[in-house]
Design a protein around this motif. Structure first.
Motif, PDB file in Angstrom:
ATOM      1  N   ALA A 171      -2.732   6.939   5.610  1.00 21.87           N
ATOM      2  CA  ALA A 171      -3.918   6.093   5.475  1.00 21.87           C
ATOM      3  C   ALA A 171      -4.029   5.071   6.587  1.00 21.87           C
ATOM      4  O   ALA A 171      -4.997   4.307   6.631  1.00 21.87           O
ATOM      5  CB  ALA A 171      -3.883   5.372   4.127  1.00 21.87           C
ATOM      6  N   GLN A 172      -3.026   5.059   7.485  1.00 21.34           N
ATOM      7  CA  GLN A 172      -2.980   4.076   8.586  1.00 21.34           C
ATOM      8  C   GLN A 172      -3.057   2.653   8.057  1.00 21.34           C
ATOM      9  O   GLN A 172      -3.627   1.764   8.692  1.00 21.34           O
ATOM     10  CB  GLN A 172      -4.095   4.341   9.597  1.00 21.34           C
ATOM     11  N   GLY A 173      -2.480   2.441   6.866  1.00 22.07           N
ATOM     12  CA  GLY A 173      -2.383   1.100   6.313  1.00 22.07           C
ATOM     13  C   GLY A 173      -3.695   0.519   5.841  1.00 22.07           C
ATOM     14  O   GLY A 173      -3.809  -0.689   5.661  1.00 22.07           O
ATOM     15  N   ARG A 174      -4.714   1.370   5.611  1.00 20.63           N
ATOM     16  CA  ARG A 174      -6.031   0.877   5.213  1.00 20.63           C
ATOM     17  C   ARG A 174      -6.367   1.306   3.787  1.00 20.63           C
ATOM     18  O   ARG A 174      -5.929   2.347   3.321  1.00 20.63           O
ATOM     19  CB  ARG A 174      -7.110   1.392   6.170  1.00 20.63           C
ATOM     20  N   CYS A 175      -7.180   0.499   3.116  1.00 20.20           N
ATOM     21  CA  CYS A 175      -7.611   0.814   1.765  1.00 20.20           C
ATOM     22  C   CYS A 175      -8.408   2.113   1.774  1.00 20.20           C
ATOM     23  O   CYS A 175      -9.319   2.293   2.581  1.00 20.20           O
ATOM     24  CB  CYS A 175      -8.463  -0.317   1.193  1.00 20.20           C
ATOM     25  N   GLU A 176      -8.036   3.040   0.848  1.00 20.36           N
ATOM     26  CA  GLU A 176      -8.683   4.351   0.822  1.00 20.36           C
ATOM     27  C   GLU A 176      -9.813   4.440  -0.203  1.00 20.36           C
ATOM     28  O   GLU A 176     -10.402   5.517  -0.358  1.00 20.36           O
ATOM     29  CB  GLU A 176      -7.631   5.427   0.556  1.00 20.36           C
ATOM     30  N   ASN A 177     -10.102   3.360  -0.870  1.00 16.07           N
ATOM     31  CA  ASN A 177     -11.219   3.366  -1.820  1.00 16.07           C
ATOM     32  C   ASN A 177     -12.534   3.252  -1.044  1.00 16.07           C
ATOM     33  O   ASN A 177     -12.792   2.222  -0.418  1.00 16.07           O
ATOM     34  CB  ASN A 177     -11.086   2.203  -2.801  1.00 16.07           C
ATOM     35  N   PRO A 178     -13.391   4.304  -1.060  1.00 21.86           N
ATOM     36  CA  PRO A 178     -14.643   4.229  -0.309  1.00 21.86           C
ATOM     37  C   PRO A 178     -15.592   3.161  -0.836  1.00 21.86           C
ATOM     38  O   PRO A 178     -16.509   2.726  -0.130  1.00 21.86           O
ATOM     39  CB  PRO A 178     -15.240   5.631  -0.465  1.00 21.86           C
ATOM     40  N   GLY A 179     -15.362   2.710  -2.072  1.00 19.62           N
ATOM     41  CA  GLY A 179     -16.204   1.665  -2.634  1.00 19.62           C
ATOM     42  C   GLY A 179     -15.602   0.284  -2.463  1.00 19.62           C
ATOM     43  O   GLY A 179     -16.050  -0.672  -3.114  1.00 19.62           O
ATOM     44  N   CYS A 180     -14.607   0.152  -1.600  1.00 22.39           N
ATOM     45  CA  CYS A 180     -13.950  -1.139  -1.380  1.00 22.39           C
ATOM     46  C   CYS A 180     -14.968  -2.176  -0.911  1.00 22.39           C
ATOM     47  O   CYS A 180     -15.845  -1.886  -0.087  1.00 22.39           O
ATOM     48  CB  CYS A 180     -12.840  -0.980  -0.345  1.00 22.39           C
ATOM     49  N   GLY A 181     -14.828  -3.385  -1.459  1.00 24.43           N
ATOM     50  CA  GLY A 181     -15.732  -4.457  -1.059  1.00 24.43           C
ATOM     51  C   GLY A 181     -15.551  -4.869   0.394  1.00 24.43           C
ATOM     52  O   GLY A 181     -16.409  -5.539   0.970  1.00 24.43           O
ATOM     53  N   HIS A 182     -14.441  -4.495   0.980  1.00 25.21           N
ATOM     54  CA  HIS A 182     -14.168  -4.780   2.393  1.00 25.21           C
ATOM     55  C   HIS A 182     -13.795  -3.462   3.072  1.00 25.21           C
ATOM     56  O   HIS A 182     -12.615  -3.149   3.217  1.00 25.21           O
ATOM     57  CB  HIS A 182     -13.031  -5.795   2.535  1.00 25.21           C
ATOM     58  N   PRO A 183     -14.797  -2.659   3.427  1.00 22.27           N
ATOM     59  CA  PRO A 183     -14.524  -1.327   3.986  1.00 22.27           C
ATOM     60  C   PRO A 183     -13.504  -1.369   5.116  1.00 22.27           C
ATOM     61  O   PRO A 183     -13.572  -2.214   6.008  1.00 22.27           O
ATOM     62  CB  PRO A 183     -15.899  -0.885   4.517  1.00 22.27           C
TER      63      PRO A 183
END
Length: 260
Positions: A171-183
């Protein structure tokens, strides 16, 4: 004096090699006077090329060296040394080797010549890092060999540090939720690591597997939503993340990178 600047440092070393062999030839009863004159006039590499291009099968000097059993002091021998080969064309190399073998010279003797200090051996390529697939399969095999899946004191499922690392890299350390409030949420913490959490889509306590196909990376807020939101929202988010986890895993397994 060593010349042959046209062929760079390697050309100078080739010429030096030829000149350093002359005293031994004189001791053997052969004074290569004409050969030395050619080197003074044209340089070592051009002299070798001229001799190899001569109309006759061999030069006068080559014949004399053959008579004295000193073909290892010939220009042809020097041309065939591995560290000088790049100075000559394939045709020149073939002709030099042919002349030697035609006179029953064992070319394997070239292997006995010490490699000069200045000739650096090629640096071996570093071993390729294992791919994502290789690392997953290795950890799966290691897990099968482990005797237990829970700790004796806590009865908590043992989590694989390898799988956690793979998912973070994937995931390269990034949030994988496409609905994240902070894409693309990507914050580095005081320890130098991303401020994210690796989560099992279906919890281990509910029977979910400790496996990258069931794991995603979430920012702290999305993780809290998945854990503490109302049931309908949790169910919706789990279904979404389950598809993402499978897709990310399948894509990485099909690729050739290690996830880095």
């Amino acid at each position: 004096m060593v010349r042959d600047d046209r062929y760079g440092e390697l050309g100078k070393r080739f010429e030096q090699y030829l000149l350093e062999g002359i005293p031994a030839l004189k001791e053997a009863g052969y004074n290569p006077f004409a050969f030395q004159g050619m080197i003074r006039a044209s340089g070592g590499v051009r002299t070798a090329k001229q001799l190899l291009a001569s109309a006759g099968d061999t030069s006068y000097g080559f014949a004399k060296l053959w008579e004295k059993g000193k073909l290892d002091a010939s220009v042809e021998f020097a041309v065939c040394l591995p560290w000088f080969k790049e100075l000559f064309t394939d045709e020149e190399l073939e002709r030099a080797a042919f002349r030697l073998t035609e006179h029953r010279f064992d070319l394997s003797r070239i292997d006995d010549v010490p490699v000069p200090d200045w000739h650096a051996a090629p640096t071996p390529a570093p071993p390729a890092e294992p791919t994502y697939r290789q690392r997953v399969e290795a950890e799966e095999a290691a897990q099968r060999s482990r005797p237990a899946t829970t700790t004796a004191l806590t009865a908590e499922a043992v989590r694989s540090a390898v799988f956690r690392s793979l998912v973070l890299e994937r995931a390269q350390g990034r949030c994988e939720n496409p609905g994240c409030g902070h894409p693309g949420f990507h914050v580095i913490g005081r320890n130098g690591q991303p401020v994210v959490e690796v989560d099992h889509v279906h919890g281990l306590g509910d029977g979910g597997p400790d496996h990258p196909a069931n794991m995603v990376v979430l920012c702290p807020n999305c993780h809290a939503v998945k854990t503490r939101a109302q049931d309908a929202e949790v169910a919706r988010l789990k279904a979404l993340l389950a598809g993402i986890a499978r897709q990310q895993h399948e894509t990485a397994m099909a690729g050739t990178s290690s996830g880095r």
